[in-house]
Structures are given as structure tokens and as C-alpha cells.
Motif scaffolding. Sequence first.
Motif, short mmCIF file in Angstrom:
data_model
loop_
_atom_site.label_atom_id
_atom_site.label_comp_id
_atom_site.label_asym_id
_atom_site.label_seq_id
_atom_site.Cartn_x
_atom_site.Cartn_y
_atom_site.Cartn_z
N VAL A 268 48.95 35.04 80.13
CA VAL A 268 47.99 35.79 80.94
C VAL A 268 48.66 36.50 82.12
N PRO A 269 49.46 35.82 82.95
CA PRO A 269 50.08 36.54 84.09
C PRO A 269 50.97 37.70 83.64
N GLY B 280 48.77 35.25 71.42
CA GLY B 280 48.77 36.64 71.84
C GLY B 280 47.37 37.23 71.87
N ALA B 281 46.59 36.97 70.81
CA ALA B 281 45.23 37.51 70.75
C ALA B 281 44.35 36.92 71.85
N ALA B 282 44.43 35.59 72.05
CA ALA B 282 43.61 34.96 73.08
C ALA B 282 43.98 35.45 74.47
N GLY B 283 45.27 35.66 74.72
CA GLY B 283 45.70 36.18 76.01
C GLY B 283 45.20 37.60 76.24
N LEU B 284 45.34 38.45 75.24
CA LEU B 284 44.89 39.84 75.37
C LEU B 284 43.38 39.93 75.57
N PHE B 285 42.63 39.18 74.76
CA PHE B 285 41.18 39.20 74.90
C PHE B 285 40.74 38.51 76.19
N LEU C 94 51.96 27.64 83.71
CA LEU C 94 50.62 28.01 83.26
C LEU C 94 49.76 28.44 84.44
N GLY C 95 49.12 29.59 84.30
CA GLY C 95 48.16 30.01 85.30
C GLY C 95 46.81 29.43 84.94
N VAL C 96 46.49 28.27 85.50
CA VAL C 96 45.28 27.56 85.08
C VAL C 96 44.53 27.04 86.29
N ASN C 97 43.21 26.99 86.18
CA ASN C 97 42.36 26.39 87.20
C ASN C 97 41.47 25.35 86.51
N LEU C 98 40.64 24.68 87.30
CA LEU C 98 39.84 23.59 86.73
C LEU C 98 38.86 24.08 85.67
N PRO C 99 38.15 25.20 85.87
CA PRO C 99 37.26 25.68 84.79
C PRO C 99 38.01 25.97 83.49
N ALA C 100 39.19 26.57 83.59
CA ALA C 100 39.96 26.86 82.38
C ALA C 100 40.44 25.57 81.73
#
Length: 337
Positions: free
Chosen positions: A27-28, A128-133, A272-278
Motif C-alpha cells: 500500500v505505501p 497486488g490486486a488487493a493493494g491496488l483496489f 506493514l502500514g497497518v492500524n487497528l481497523p485493518a
Amino acid sequence: MLSREYRGVVFAVGLFLAVQAGALALVPAFTASGYQPVENPQDPANSLLYLVAILAMSGVMLAAFRYEFDWAVRLLIVGVSAWLSWYVFAAVVPPLVAAVPAVAVAVGLLAHPEWYVVDTAGVLMGAGAAGLFGISFGLLPALVLLAALAVYDAVSVYGTEHMLSLAEGVMALNIPVVLVIPLSLSYSLLDESPDDETKSADAERGAASDEADEPSAVEREAGDDADSAADEPTEGDRDAFFIGLGDAVIPAVLVASAATFSPAAPLSVPYLGVNLPALLAATGTIGGLLLLLRWVMRGRPHAGLPLLNGGAIGGYLLGSVLAGVPLVEAVGLVGVL
């Protein structure tokens, strides 16, 4: 459940986690590279356009199978696999260099589509698809997308059943629209005949998912030559089961979207660029997967996305509440209401 099936469950969970972690890691880089293909990711119309594209592609692929253009479908999916793999590799190496492993993915799928080649390509393609979408769908569009695809999956499997025909056509192509979960060390995808009667019967009973018309819910394939030991295949046991790649990708879209657009504070997770909701959206997806696999191991195939997307949405909303994000903001309705 036999221990070999437990190992299969662990392997399936590992593949899902690889897709989710890959999407979060990408994602980043995708955002920084300007790969976002839409001007306004907060527009819910993006979800509707995607649904229309799915319906159109479903029709095209069904027509291709009916008129014996299977080879065209195979070449298309292999090409998409190489393209998405390039995005993944280009996040860590120069774009020209990234073309080399991306082409290698395509060559591997064409020359030796064994289960481990298919799974490797599927994870790269899925991440790749999940990151792009994920960077293309804001919170509201992502939630709309997951809810709509869960309904569509259920209708197309239990109602119209057209995804079953699609699944049957795709199963013989050995392409990364499915993740292959072997239950035996001796299992070989290449040893399966395209017209294997058991495989066809499983495909007809199974379910199909939505991401790029990939067959989904989980179909299990019967094995041969048995032994009575608990850890060895016995007559009627399964050698492998299959999970549609879309079942891994679609919930991961919400995971990546939450990491991108949620106002929740980021967590200190390396790479990983992650937060609690993710994080809880990913956890909810795995919970839905475990329930789905439990049903399937009992010989009851089901549509995957209602459970998987439901788990992702529930986990996301719970994570948003725990992170102190108001629900109206969590669902992307700020500025809409």
C-alpha cells in the motif's frame, strides 16, 4: 478431521495471511508511486462500475468455455498474473528489473503449472490486486463492494448457479484463479486429467467467488489408493481442496482500504502500514475462513464471500470502535449525511 486436513487448513490460512500481509506492505509503495487508477476513491460509483465489470467478464468467460476458447482464458489470466506480479516486484526493485521475475511467473504457469507454481502466482497476483483496489476504494466504496459481492456470490452459487459452470470450466486450466491446498505430500496438480470425473463432480457441487470471476468457495477433490492409517489417504479421502483467489482478494481490499483511509492511528508493525481497523478486518477474514473450511471439511461446499466478507466487515467495524473512530466516519459517511 484428519491431521492431514488440519495441515491443509493451516496452509490455507497461511496463503490468506500472505495475501493480506503482501497487500499491506504494498500500500505505501503503491500510493507513493501514484498507482491509484481512479480520481476520487471515495465515490461509491466505483464499486458499481466494478460490479458491472464482473458481470460482463462472467458472461465473456462463460461464452469462451461454451465455444471452446479455453486457451484464450488461460492466456488472459497468465497475462494478468504477470502484470500484477510486475506491480509487486516493482515496489522493491527498479521497474525494468521487475519485468524479469514477472515474465518468469508467466513462463512458469505456461510451462509447469504445478500447485506450488499456481499458489505462488496466486499470492503475488492477490497481494497486488488487493493493494491496488485498496488504495482505489475509500471506506464507503470498499464496504459497498464487499457487501454487494457477498450477496452476488450467494445468489450466483445457490440461486442462478452460473458460477458453478464457470468454476467447472476454470478448474481444468491450472491457472491462479484458485489457491490449491494439497492434503498429501504426493499430490500433483499436473497428474489430474482435465476431464477427471471426480474433479468435474466437485466443481459442479462447489461454489464460485467474484474477484475477476474466479471460482471460489471451496471444492475438495477425491483421492485414490488408500491406506487405513489416520494420517494417510483412505478411500473417499481428499488429496486437495481449492479456494478461489477472489475469496482471498476481496476481503483483503477492505484491509488495505482501512490501512489507507481510516483515521485510526497506525500500529508499530515492521514493514506493514497497518492500524487497528485493518488488523481486525484481517482477523475477521481468517475467522470466516476457518468457519468456511470447517463446513467444507464436512463435505458441505459453500459460497465463500458471505462468511469472509462478513468477517472482514465485522472485524473492521469493531477495530474502528476500539480505535475511537466514530461509526459514521468509519463507514465513510462524513460529508455524505
